[in-house]
Write a protein that holds these residues in place. Sequence first.
Motif, PDB file in Angstrom:
ATOM      1  N   ALA A   1      -9.817 -10.862 -26.756  1.00  0.00           N
ATOM      2  CA  ALA A   1      -9.910 -11.231 -25.344  1.00  0.00           C
ATOM      3  C   ALA A   1      -9.162 -10.236 -24.470  1.00  0.00           C
ATOM      4  CB  ALA A   1      -9.374 -12.641 -25.131  1.00  0.00           C
ATOM      5  N   SER A   2      -8.011  -9.770 -24.934  1.00  0.00           N
ATOM      6  CA  SER A   2      -7.225  -8.801 -24.167  1.00  0.00           C
ATOM      7  C   SER A   2      -7.952  -7.471 -24.052  1.00  0.00           C
ATOM      8  CB  SER A   2      -5.855  -8.603 -24.812  1.00  0.00           C
ATOM      9  OG  SER A   2      -5.135  -9.812 -24.857  1.00  0.00           O
ATOM     10  N   VAL A   3      -8.556  -7.017 -25.151  1.00  0.00           N
ATOM     11  CA  VAL A   3      -9.297  -5.755 -25.124  1.00  0.00           C
ATOM     12  C   VAL A   3     -10.509  -5.870 -24.208  1.00  0.00           C
ATOM     13  CG1 VAL A   3     -10.695  -4.178 -26.524  1.00  0.00           C
ATOM     14  CG2 VAL A   3      -8.505  -5.012 -27.390  1.00  0.00           C
ATOM     15  N   LEU A   4     -11.222  -6.995 -24.292  1.00  0.00           N
ATOM     16  CA  LEU A   4     -12.393  -7.200 -23.431  1.00  0.00           C
ATOM     17  C   LEU A   4     -11.993  -7.251 -21.965  1.00  0.00           C
ATOM     18  CD1 LEU A   4     -15.446  -7.715 -23.307  1.00  0.00           C
ATOM     19  CD2 LEU A   4     -14.967 -10.152 -23.567  1.00  0.00           C
ATOM     20  N   ALA A   5     -10.811  -7.807 -21.696  1.00  0.00           N
ATOM     21  CA  ALA A   5     -10.370  -7.967 -20.305  1.00  0.00           C
ATOM     22  C   ALA A   5      -9.792  -6.686 -19.722  1.00  0.00           C
ATOM     23  CB  ALA A   5      -9.307  -9.069 -20.226  1.00  0.00           C
ATOM     24  N   LEU A   6      -9.388  -5.741 -20.566  1.00  0.00           N
ATOM     25  CA  LEU A   6      -8.627  -4.591 -20.085  1.00  0.00           C
ATOM     26  C   LEU A   6      -9.389  -3.783 -19.038  1.00  0.00           C
ATOM     27  CD1 LEU A   6      -6.038  -2.994 -20.310  1.00  0.00           C
ATOM     28  CD2 LEU A   6      -7.078  -1.673 -22.170  1.00  0.00           C
ATOM     29  N   VAL A   7     -10.607  -3.395 -19.357  1.00  0.00           N
ATOM     30  CA  VAL A   7     -11.391  -2.614 -18.404  1.00  0.00           C
ATOM     31  C   VAL A   7     -11.749  -3.455 -17.190  1.00  0.00           C
ATOM     32  CG1 VAL A   7     -13.525  -1.310 -18.071  1.00  0.00           C
ATOM     33  CG2 VAL A   7     -12.270  -1.126 -20.236  1.00  0.00           C
ATOM     34  N   LEU A   8     -12.014  -4.749 -17.400  1.00  0.00           N
ATOM     35  CA  LEU A   8     -12.332  -5.627 -16.274  1.00  0.00           C
ATOM     36  C   LEU A   8     -11.142  -5.765 -15.336  1.00  0.00           C
ATOM     37  CD1 LEU A   8     -14.359  -8.495 -17.995  1.00  0.00           C
ATOM     38  CD2 LEU A   8     -15.230  -6.579 -16.661  1.00  0.00           C
ATOM     39  N   VAL A   9      -9.926  -5.783 -15.883  1.00  0.00           N
ATOM     40  CA  VAL A   9      -8.733  -5.841 -15.037  1.00  0.00           C
ATOM     41  C   VAL A   9      -8.701  -4.640 -14.097  1.00  0.00           C
ATOM     42  CG1 VAL A   9      -6.228  -5.614 -15.052  1.00  0.00           C
ATOM     43  CG2 VAL A   9      -7.319  -7.243 -16.572  1.00  0.00           C
ATOM     44  N   ALA A  10      -9.000  -3.472 -14.621  1.00  0.00           N
ATOM     45  CA  ALA A  10      -9.015  -2.271 -13.784  1.00  0.00           C
ATOM     46  C   ALA A  10     -10.033  -2.402 -12.658  1.00  0.00           C
ATOM     47  CB  ALA A  10      -9.332  -1.050 -14.652  1.00  0.00           C
ATOM     48  N   GLN A  11     -11.213  -2.914 -12.960  1.00  0.00           N
ATOM     49  CA  GLN A  11     -12.239  -3.069 -11.938  1.00  0.00           C
ATOM     50  C   GLN A  11     -11.850  -4.119 -10.908  1.00  0.00           C
ATOM     51  OE1 GLN A  11     -15.928  -3.852 -13.929  1.00  0.00           O
ATOM     52  NE2 GLN A  11     -15.940  -1.914 -15.030  1.00  0.00           N
TER      53      GLN A  11
ATOM     54  N   ARG B   1       0.822  -1.205   0.000  1.00  0.00           N
ATOM     55  CA  ARG B   1       0.000   0.000   0.000  1.00  0.00           C
ATOM     56  C   ARG B   1       0.863   1.266   0.000  1.00  0.00           C
ATOM     57  NH1 ARG B   1      -4.435   1.409   4.734  1.00  0.00           N
ATOM     58  NH2 ARG B   1      -5.587   3.034   3.587  1.00  0.00           N
ATOM     59  N   TYR B   2       0.450   2.229  -0.854  1.00  0.00           N
ATOM     60  CA  TYR B   2       1.118   3.521  -0.998  1.00  0.00           C
ATOM     61  C   TYR B   2       2.544   3.395  -1.553  1.00  0.00           C
ATOM     62  CZ  TYR B   2      -2.750   5.038   1.944  1.00  0.00           C
ATOM     63  OH  TYR B   2      -4.010   5.271   2.456  1.00  0.00           O
ATOM     64  N   SER B   3       2.848   2.262  -2.176  1.00  0.00           N
ATOM     65  CA  SER B   3       4.149   2.122  -2.825  1.00  0.00           C
ATOM     66  C   SER B   3       4.062   2.650  -4.258  1.00  0.00           C
ATOM     67  CB  SER B   3       4.572   0.647  -2.848  1.00  0.00           C
ATOM     68  OG  SER B   3       3.667  -0.117  -3.640  1.00  0.00           O
ATOM     69  N   ILE B   4       5.204   2.665  -4.947  1.00  0.00           N
ATOM     70  CA  ILE B   4       5.207   3.111  -6.340  1.00  0.00           C
ATOM     71  C   ILE B   4       4.325   2.197  -7.186  1.00  0.00           C
ATOM     72  CG2 ILE B   4       6.659   3.433  -8.383  1.00  0.00           C
ATOM     73  CD1 ILE B   4       8.933   4.240  -6.572  1.00  0.00           C
ATOM     74  N   PHE B   5       4.405   0.889  -6.918  1.00  0.00           N
ATOM     75  CA  PHE B   5       3.573  -0.059  -7.672  1.00  0.00           C
ATOM     76  C   PHE B   5       2.097   0.250  -7.459  1.00  0.00           C
ATOM     77  CE2 PHE B   5       0.995  -3.898  -7.740  1.00  0.00           C
ATOM     78  CZ  PHE B   5       1.296  -4.420  -8.991  1.00  0.00           C
ATOM     79  N   ASP B   6       1.703   0.547  -6.217  1.00  0.00           N
ATOM     80  CA  ASP B   6       0.299   0.838  -5.914  1.00  0.00           C
ATOM     81  C   ASP B   6      -0.160   2.079  -6.659  1.00  0.00           C
ATOM     82  OD1 ASP B   6      -2.191   0.573  -4.730  1.00  0.00           O
ATOM     83  OD2 ASP B   6      -1.625   1.745  -2.964  1.00  0.00           O
ATOM     84  N   TYR B   7       0.667   3.116  -6.678  1.00  0.00           N
ATOM     85  CA  TYR B   7       0.295   4.338  -7.382  1.00  0.00           C
ATOM     86  C   TYR B   7       0.200   4.104  -8.899  1.00  0.00           C
ATOM     87  CZ  TYR B   7       0.918   7.123  -3.140  1.00  0.00           C
ATOM     88  OH  TYR B   7       0.787   7.665  -1.889  1.00  0.00           O
ATOM     89  N   LEU B   8       1.145   3.327  -9.434  1.00  0.00           N
ATOM     90  CA  LEU B   8       1.104   3.027 -10.872  1.00  0.00           C
ATOM     91  C   LEU B   8      -0.131   2.198 -11.224  1.00  0.00           C
ATOM     92  CD1 LEU B   8       4.857   2.205 -11.624  1.00  0.00           C
ATOM     93  CD2 LEU B   8       3.572   4.251 -12.289  1.00  0.00           C
ATOM     94  N   ALA B   9      -0.463   1.220 -10.373  1.00  0.00           N
ATOM     95  CA  ALA B   9      -1.650   0.398 -10.619  1.00  0.00           C
ATOM     96  C   ALA B   9      -2.924   1.229 -10.567  1.00  0.00           C
ATOM     97  CB  ALA B   9      -1.711  -0.734  -9.595  1.00  0.00           C
ATOM     98  N   THR B  10      -3.005   2.123  -9.606  1.00  0.00           N
ATOM     99  CA  THR B  10      -4.181   2.994  -9.497  1.00  0.00           C
ATOM    100  C   THR B  10      -4.306   3.905 -10.713  1.00  0.00           C
ATOM    101  OG1 THR B  10      -4.011   2.974  -7.083  1.00  0.00           O
ATOM    102  CG2 THR B  10      -5.317   4.731  -8.079  1.00  0.00           C
ATOM    103  N   THR B  11      -3.178   4.483 -11.128  1.00  0.00           N
ATOM    104  CA  THR B  11      -3.200   5.361 -12.297  1.00  0.00           C
ATOM    105  C   THR B  11      -3.573   4.585 -13.552  1.00  0.00           C
ATOM    106  OG1 THR B  11      -1.464   6.730 -11.307  1.00  0.00           O
ATOM    107  CG2 THR B  11      -1.839   6.961 -13.675  1.00  0.00           C
ATOM    108  N   GLY B  12      -2.997   3.396 -13.707  1.00  0.00           N
ATOM    109  CA  GLY B  12      -3.331   2.569 -14.870  1.00  0.00           C
ATOM    110  C   GLY B  12      -4.796   2.183 -14.900  1.00  0.00           C
ATOM    111  N   ALA B  13      -5.377   1.871 -13.740  1.00  0.00           N
ATOM    112  CA  ALA B  13      -6.794   1.514 -13.676  1.00  0.00           C
ATOM    113  C   ALA B  13      -7.665   2.695 -14.087  1.00  0.00           C
ATOM    114  CB  ALA B  13      -7.151   1.051 -12.264  1.00  0.00           C
ATOM    115  N   MET B  14      -7.326   3.891 -13.626  1.00  0.00           N
ATOM    116  CA  MET B  14      -8.097   5.074 -13.995  1.00  0.00           C
ATOM    117  C   MET B  14      -8.016   5.351 -15.492  1.00  0.00           C
ATOM    118  SD  MET B  14      -9.569   6.020 -11.246  1.00  0.00           S
ATOM    119  CE  MET B  14      -9.602   4.254 -10.799  1.00  0.00           C
ATOM    120  N   VAL B  15      -6.836   5.146 -16.061  1.00  0.00           N
ATOM    121  CA  VAL B  15      -6.672   5.354 -17.505  1.00  0.00           C
ATOM    122  C   VAL B  15      -7.497   4.336 -18.276  1.00  0.00           C
ATOM    123  CG1 VAL B  15      -5.021   5.246 -19.411  1.00  0.00           C
ATOM    124  CG2 VAL B  15      -4.402   6.420 -17.282  1.00  0.00           C
ATOM    125  N   ALA B  16      -7.445   3.070 -17.857  1.00  0.00           N
ATOM    126  CA  ALA B  16      -8.198   2.017 -18.549  1.00  0.00           C
ATOM    127  C   ALA B  16      -9.694   2.260 -18.479  1.00  0.00           C
ATOM    128  CB  ALA B  16      -7.858   0.656 -17.942  1.00  0.00           C
TER     129      ALA B  16
END
Length: 317
Positions: free
Chosen positions: A188-198, A125-140
């Motif tokens: 399959a990758s495109v369909l999964a992309l937004v679901l990965v973020a969720q 939590r609150y690591s660089i990975f966490d921030y990158l994952a959160t940002t990537g999810a918002m972008v997706a």
Amino acid sequence: MATYIMKRLIHAIPLLIGVSLIGFTMMHLAPGGPLAVYTLNPTITAQDIERIKAVFGLDKPIHVQYAKWAFGIFTGNWGYTFFGGRPVLPVILERVPATVLLMGSGLALAVLIGMLIGILGAVKRYSIFDYLATTGAMVALSFPTFWFGLMTIYIFALKLGWLPSGGMFTLGGDKEITDLLKHLILPASVLALVLVAQWSRYTRSSFLEVIHQDYIRTARSKGLSGIRILFRHAFPNAVAPLIALAGIQLPWLFSGALVTESIFGWPGMGRLFIDALTMKEYPILMGMIMMTAIVVIIGNLFADVANAMIDPRVRID
């Protein structure tokens, strides 16, 4: 458990009736009505329209039409297509395997990758990975599915030439499993992309709530390893809310498959829906609306039952 399932199935009947009434009414309120493909054709005379109405039973009062159609839905006679006169139910069922394959692959990718990212984000939590994952999810979540689809086709099919741009098999090929997998990767990758973020966001929230419970602190004080605490104690309790998420995501999966199949030319139910909408094949559209409603209801029922089986705190009367 059996009583609970029966109650849910009985409660689903009014819902299905409501969906059918709304869908049936919308088809009749659409410009041109159910016979728009004929009435909007200037070469067809009024006598031809009346004859076609009689053939399809559209000269009867609307409540009689609905009763006949609804009875056919529950008896397996879903009507016939305007073009070709084929039974609607077999036309839809022959597209189901392709859609199930695409949706299943997309959901499996989303669950595996999303849960992995979510667990790591909760642990770090609150690591660089966490921030990158959160940002990537918002972008997706911010970009539409069709944009991702077009970008993957442009990059991986046109520019790099690594993967095919569409279809389920290579034209003129032998329909081998390897060829199918190559065509499946991009949609399959495109369909999964937004679901990965969720899934990553929900998994992170669920694990953060669990790993700060008292029993987790007790397990740590006993000297148990972090991996054992995570998967032996935290995982069963954190995963229960995620099962309900799988049932809730079924409607999104269908809508996402509709867009994805259209972009990649995948011969599934989504592509059939678009083709039927273009050709104004209202019998097929009504059949797909009902089938989607049935699948969503059954999917939510399975999610509730699985949730109750995993989490003993959930009581089913």
